[in-house]
Design an enzyme around this catalytic site. Structure first.
Site, PDB file in Angstrom:
ATOM      1  N   GLU A   5       9.055   1.267 -22.736  1.00 29.05           N
ATOM      2  CA  GLU A   5       7.678   1.384 -22.168  1.00 29.05           C
ATOM      3  C   GLU A   5       6.961  -0.080 -22.805  1.00 29.05           C
ATOM      4  OE1 GLU A   5       5.860   4.660 -23.995  1.00 29.05           O
ATOM      5  OE2 GLU A   5       6.953   6.065 -22.726  1.00 29.05           O
ATOM      6  N   ASP A  15       1.248  -1.571   1.911  1.00 23.41           N
ATOM      7  CA  ASP A  15       2.341  -1.001   1.691  1.00 23.41           C
ATOM      8  C   ASP A  15       3.243  -1.354   2.506  1.00 23.41           C
ATOM      9  OD1 ASP A  15       4.333   0.933   0.855  1.00 23.41           O
ATOM     10  OD2 ASP A  15       2.949   2.965   1.084  1.00 23.41           O
ATOM     11  N   TYR A  22      14.987   2.621 -23.982  1.00 20.96           N
ATOM     12  CA  TYR A  22      13.706   2.889 -23.718  1.00 20.96           C
ATOM     13  C   TYR A  22      12.819   1.683 -23.902  1.00 20.96           C
ATOM     14  CZ  TYR A  22      11.573   7.301 -22.685  1.00 20.96           C
ATOM     15  OH  TYR A  22      10.959   8.502 -21.888  1.00 20.96           O
ATOM     16  N   LYS A  75      14.781  -0.061   1.028  1.00 19.50           N
ATOM     17  CA  LYS A  75      14.823   0.285   2.534  1.00 19.50           C
ATOM     18  C   LYS A  75      15.572  -1.020   3.194  1.00 19.50           C
ATOM     19  CE  LYS A  75      11.384   3.985   2.264  1.00 19.50           C
ATOM     20  NZ  LYS A  75      10.027   4.299   2.711  1.00 19.50           N
ATOM     21  N   THR A 128       8.971  -0.579  -1.566  1.00 21.22           N
ATOM     22  CA  THR A 128      10.251   0.368  -2.253  1.00 21.22           C
ATOM     23  C   THR A 128      10.975  -1.137  -2.153  1.00 21.22           C
ATOM     24  OG1 THR A 128      11.150   0.811  -0.060  1.00 21.22           O
ATOM     25  CG2 THR A 128       9.827   2.613  -1.027  1.00 21.22           C
ATOM     26  N   ARG A 130      17.436   2.094  -5.196  1.00 21.52           N
ATOM     27  CA  ARG A 130      16.509   2.795  -5.085  1.00 21.52           C
ATOM     28  C   ARG A 130      15.103   2.578  -6.014  1.00 21.52           C
ATOM     29  NH1 ARG A 130      15.709   6.806  -1.931  1.00 21.52           N
ATOM     30  NH2 ARG A 130      17.412   6.358  -0.923  1.00 21.52           N
TER      31      ARG A 130
HETATM   32  C1  PLP Z   1       9.201   5.152   1.752  1.00 21.27           C
HETATM   33  C2  PLP Z   1       7.886   5.063   1.720  1.00 21.27           C
HETATM   34  C3  PLP Z   1       7.012   5.146   0.329  1.00 21.27           C
HETATM   35  C4  PLP Z   1       7.837   6.115  -0.672  1.00 21.27           C
HETATM   36  O1  PLP Z   1       8.728   5.631  -1.143  1.00 21.27           O
HETATM   37  P1  PLP Z   1       9.754   6.264  -2.191  1.00 21.27           P
HETATM   38  O2  PLP Z   1      10.746   5.370  -2.732  1.00 21.27           O
HETATM   39  O3  PLP Z   1      10.526   7.501  -1.371  1.00 21.27           O
HETATM   40  O4  PLP Z   1       8.791   7.121  -3.113  1.00 21.27           O
HETATM   41  C5  PLP Z   1       5.912   4.930   0.338  1.00 21.27           C
HETATM   42  N1  PLP Z   1       5.322   4.230   1.245  1.00 21.27           N
HETATM   43  C6  PLP Z   1       5.804   3.980   2.291  1.00 21.27           C
HETATM   44  C7  PLP Z   1       4.844   3.355   3.494  1.00 21.27           C
HETATM   45  C8  PLP Z   1       7.094   4.196   2.618  1.00 21.27           C
HETATM   46  O5  PLP Z   1       7.494   4.201   4.046  1.00 21.27           O
END
Ligand code: PLP
Length: 480
Positions: free
Chosen positions: A68, A243, A66, A275, A272, A281
């Protein structure tokens, strides 16, 4: 030292034996997942294949700790090694992206966005409000003052890209928490070109005056000018949140630079890590010094305890992304997307925006007389893994859709190049041309059922197998 692939082979073979001694069905499913991933054409734009080093880093006792709080300031004792891991991951991230500050704790992209929303609210709304009433701490407020602050926090505006134009659920889609916690409005794309219309967006921002302007996407096949986005945000006093979940790999790999690099332009950047960035992940927030203190309070104010084993894997993945080879990879991802797009266009396919200049292609399948759902299912029968996706103003809605979203990050990791992506387009077109929409049991047209002509699936699988064999996933990794 033995070569890496034989080390990896024995590491995984032995790990699976240990797992099988407790629950053999999990070991079996894990073996099968590798075989399935190796044997299919993975074109899901949000997926990739992390390296064995990244994957192995996640399977350790860091999972048991843990932690935090933040580095050097934890709510639990004994975090000295977690501190090492988190500091390294953050340092690599700052260097990789040229960011002032990196917060590597978020468990996923959505969690990173939640941290970003609440830290922007804390910095822009809660802080000034507390100053106004002469308090430093919400715990010192009277109940009436506290209620009034809560009302203020719940009365803010967010402007983001709409889902059907390629935005993400968390960018203000009404059923999502982001659409409920904010007064939201959405911007879209030009109905004729399918491209972002910055003038229309600026006009909307002037009228709506959002606290937060969200840029970024999950299904928009083009680059975004973040310098322009920042100008719009500045003009209306908004915080620019970018994002970059989908295209972080292209930023890290220096394919997106200058106005297309969000980091120098945004106040806060979320992403993320799994990707196009090809890490474990997880999620991350990058911020300017101004926003850093409020982002730092993400855990435990918004997030659960950090996943230390995943932070360790983030550090390994970011170290990989800082190698020159990653820039080559990122450039190939973009080049291959162009090849895939040209492959469709030369065979009569219709693409949203007419092409791509990032890592993804959005194929409108209505010209084949199919819904996205039918196309996705028929392709899967032929071993081609994609996902259906709405196109702008989609007549089939968000469930059945009229599009297929395809991305190049995963197969590029396997080594697929220009000619292979052209062949992938050819195989996909063959499947779609040989698929007919089906009917319901009552005989009315169905948006889900379909008939794929005999023999096509096998023909496509054979052609794919040849390419997949030539470009093995995890070369040299053999499970005993
Ligand atoms: C995939 C994605 C997310 C979410 O990601 P997770 O890891 O599945 O929570 C958020 N914003 C955008 C633009 C995404 O393409």
């Amino acid at each position: 030292m033995a070569d890496l692939s034989s080390l990896t082979s024995s590491a995984y073979s032995q790990a699976l034996e240990v797992i099988a001694s407790v629950e053999p069905r999990i070991a079996e499913a894990t073996r099968k997942e590798l075989a399935d991933q190796r044997g299919s054409l993975k074109l899901i734009a949000s997926e990739n294949y992390a390296s064995p080093a990244v994957l192995l880093t996640m399977g350790t006792w860091f999972s048991d700790k843990y932690a935090e709080g933040t580095v050097g300031h934890r709510f639990y004792a004994g975090c000295q090694n977690v501190d090492t891991v988190e500091s390294l991951a953050a340092e690599h991230a700052r260097e990789l992206f040229g960011a002032e500050y990196a917060y590597v704790q978020p468990h996923s992209g959505i969690d990173a966005n939640l941290v970003a929303f609440w830290s922007i609210l804390a910095h822009r709304v809660e802080g000034p409000w507390l100053e106004k009433v002469g308090s430093k701490n919400v715990n010192e407020l009277t109940d009436a003052d506290w209620e009034s602050l809560r009302k203020e926090l719940g009365n803010q505006r967010l402007l983001g890209m709409s889902l059907d134009a390629g935005g993400h659920l968390t960018h203000g889609f009404r059923p999502n928490i982001s659409g409920k916690m904010f007064h939201q409005q959405q911007y879209g794309t030009d109905p004729t070109t399918g491209l972002l219309d910055y003038d229309a967006l600026a006009a909307k921002a002037r009228e709506f005056k959002p606290l937060i302007l969200v840029a970024g996407y999950s299904a928009y096949p083009r680059r975004v000018n973040f310098a322009k986005m920042r100008e719009i945000a500045d003009e209306v006093g908004a915080t620019l949140l970018v994002d970059m979940a989908h295209f972080a790999g292209l930023v890290a790999g220096k394919v997106f630079t200058g106005d297309e690099d969000p980091v120098p332009h945004a106040h806060v950047v979320t992403t993320t890590t799994h990707k196009s960035l090809r890490g474990p992940r997880g999620g991350m927030v990058l911020a300017t010094e101004e926003y850093a203190p409020s982002v730092d309070r993400g855990c435990p104010m918004v997030l659960g305890g950090p996943l230390s084993h995943v932070m360790a894997a983030k550090a390994v993945a970011f170290a990989e992304a800082r190698q020159p080879a990653f820039q080559t990879y990122a450039q190939e991802v973009a080049d291959n997307a162009k090849s895939l797009a040209e492959g469709f266009l030369s065979r009569g396919g219709s693409l949203v925006t007419g092409g791509t200049d990032n890592h993804l292609v959005l194929l409108d399948v209505s010209g084949f007389g199919l819904t996205g759902r039918q196309a996705e299912s028929a392709l899967l029968d032929a071993g081609v893994v994609t996902n259906r996706n709405s196109v702008p103003a989609d007549p089939n809605g968000a469930w059945y859709t009229s599009g297929i979203r395809l991305g190049t990050p995963a197969l590029t990791t396997r080594g697929f190049g220009h000619d292979e992506f052209d062949l992938v387009a050819d195989l996909i077109v063959q499947v779609l041309q040989n698929t007919e929409p089906g009917t319901t049991k009552a005989g009315t047209p169905s948006k889900a059922s379909y008939r794929l002509a005999d023999g096509i699936a096998d023909r496509v699988k054979d052609a794919s197998a040849e390419m997949l064999d030539k470009h093995p996933l995890y070369p040299g990794l053999e499970l005993s």
